[in-house]
Design an enzyme around this catalytic site. Sequence first.
Site, PDB file in Angstrom:
ATOM      1  CG  ASP A  86      52.338 -15.619   6.367  1.00  0.00           C
ATOM      2  OD1 ASP A  86      52.762 -15.280   7.482  1.00  0.00           O
ATOM      3  OD2 ASP A  86      52.914 -15.306   5.304  1.00  0.00           O
ATOM      4  CG  ASP A 111      57.960 -14.047   5.182  1.00  0.00           C
ATOM      5  OD1 ASP A 111      57.850 -14.711   4.137  1.00  0.00           O
ATOM      6  OD2 ASP A 111      56.996 -13.800   5.935  1.00  0.00           O
TER       7      ASP A 111
HETATM    8 FE    FE Z   1      55.060 -14.484   5.362  1.00  0.00          FE
HETATM    9 ZN    ZN Z   2      56.706 -13.497   8.095  1.00  0.00          ZN
END
Ligand code: FE
Ligand code: ZN
Length: 260
Positions: A60, A132
């Site tokens: 992603d 993230d």
């Molecule tokens: Fe992510």
């Molecule tokens: Zn990630």
Amino acid sequence: MHLSIEPIPAFEDNYIWLLRSTETEFCAVVDPGDAQPVIARLQGDGLRLGAILITHHHGDHIGGLAELRQTWPEAEVFGPEDRRITGLTRVVAEGDDVHLPDLEIDLEVLAVPGHTSTHIAYLGDDRLFCGDTLFAAGCGRVFDGTFEQLADSLQRISSLPSQTRCYCAHEYTLANLGFARWVEPQSGAVAAAIAAAEQLREQGRPTVPTTLADELAVNPFLRTSEPAVMAAAERFASRPLAGTTQVFSALRRWKDERYD
Ligand code: FE
Ligand code: ZN
């Protein structure tokens, strides 16, 4: 030159950050997990892609790379050394300088492993593109890094200037604040943050970027030396915890096992 940073929403809850200025048609994007929304925005605004910054190898965050490189073959692609990422034109590591001449900015690379073993972040001009690693009121899960690495990386981020704006890659804020309220049910700062985030989401607006000052007030994963947070983590672990890394690990497990 006026630099602006805008979110390009992708998938359910990803933000691909667009860096653009009024002076040039060249722009940069961070973590393009999907090419289509990027192409649509850039073509709609008459922009050309000059650079792509990658924080880590998850799909992603890199899924749009190949198609974007086909569309703008001249774009430079920066990212960490990791054979799970293909299409980089420049591998960067801790301490490297990413110079984006069109946008007249320099970003410093920080190694912030934990969510993954090779995760990096980009810091410049009091802005942190943290992928993230840090989310508003939360942090990434531990995949192929370690709890100790993620605790250290967050410790490091929390020592940056408090006005630093953190451009997280996901809109997870309200869910994260729900967990923050489990950890610190008495916190007025958490209650105020929930009210503010609910209002933004009702208006269809992003809750990020967040500032480090706000994170230090509400994010349990940055508050591991606060007595109330330590006590909550010890209740979950059913044992005394020594040190912030143990407190962090207990919080992360608590959220993984009971909340998410
Ligand atoms: Fe992510
Ligand atoms: Zn990630």
